[in-house]
Every structure is written in C-alpha cells, then in structure tokens.
Design an enzyme around this catalytic site. Structure first.
Site, PDB file in Angstrom:
ATOM      1  N   CYS A  67       7.417 -39.790  -6.307  1.00 20.11           N
ATOM      2  CA  CYS A  67       6.227 -38.999  -6.671  1.00 20.11           C
ATOM      3  C   CYS A  67       5.079 -39.258  -5.691  1.00 20.11           C
ATOM      4  O   CYS A  67       4.518 -40.356  -5.663  1.00 20.11           O
ATOM      5  CB  CYS A  67       5.836 -39.375  -8.097  1.00 20.11           C
ATOM      6  SG  CYS A  67       4.208 -38.845  -8.614  1.00 20.11           S
ATOM      7  N   CYS A  98       1.760 -40.209  -7.253  1.00 22.81           N
ATOM      8  CA  CYS A  98       1.834 -41.588  -7.778  1.00 22.81           C
ATOM      9  C   CYS A  98       1.517 -42.587  -6.664  1.00 22.81           C
ATOM     10  O   CYS A  98       0.803 -43.566  -6.884  1.00 22.81           O
ATOM     11  CB  CYS A  98       3.225 -41.880  -8.320  1.00 22.81           C
ATOM     12  SG  CYS A  98       3.706 -40.872  -9.730  1.00 22.81           S
TER      13      CYS A  98
END
Length: 107
Positions: free
Chosen positions: A32, A35
């Site tokens: 991600c 993230c």
C-alpha cells in the site's frame, strides 16, 4: 525514541484493549503506497507522544481477523483505542498536523 510496536492476533488484546494508555493502531499492508507515505508520520507521533500514547502497526494481510473485526475496508486506517474502545478513526494518508487534530480529542 519510542518504538512502534508490531501488533498480532496474539498480542492485540493485551497491548491494545487492556492498555492503560490510549493506543493508536495503524492498519497497513506492505503493498500500500499511502501506507508507506503515512508510516514516517506515525513513527514521529510515536516518538513525540510516547509518554501519553502507545503506537502500534497491524499488517492487514498477516492479521485479517482483527482488520475484519474493526471493519477496516481501506488502508491506511488508523484507529485510536481508549479503554479498549475505538475512540477515533481516520482513513487515508494525511499530514501529521491533520492526524493529530483528529486523534488528540480522543486521547
């Protein structure tokens, strides 16, 4: 400098739900991009707020049951737990100032 703790199914109840201090949990995954963008912000908050806040990271790919339990549908999702309850939820990457603005009322 405070360390961000790695959360798992085995330690979640003890380190998050039974914690004396509020706990900010970063639900994330290695693939991600957002993230990875928010990770340094989370680490800075962990270091700066270590006296009043515990910060942990939970990999949703490795710990899917906890992510499902808290209905984490998109990542990064950050949930502030206080007294074992979710006190604040934020979804998506954001600046440190914005994240603090959202979680500090719950601390």
């Amino acid at each position: 400098m405070s360390q961000v703790i790695e959360l798992t199914t085995d330690n979640f109840e003890e380190l998050v739900l039974k914690s004396e201090k509020p706990v900010l949990v970063d639900f994330w995954a290695g693939w991600c991009g957002p993230c990875r963008m928010v990770a340094p912000v989370v680490a800075e908050i962990a270091a700066e707020k270590a006296d009043v806040l515990t910060v942990g990271k939970l990999n949703v790919d490795e710990q899917p049951a906890i992510a499902q339990q808290y209905r984490v549908m998109s990542i990064p999702t950050l949930i502030l737990f206080k007294n074992g309850e979710a006190a604040a939820v934020t979804v998506g990457a954001m600046s440190k100032a914005e994240l603090l603005k959202r979680i500090e009322p719950g601390m």
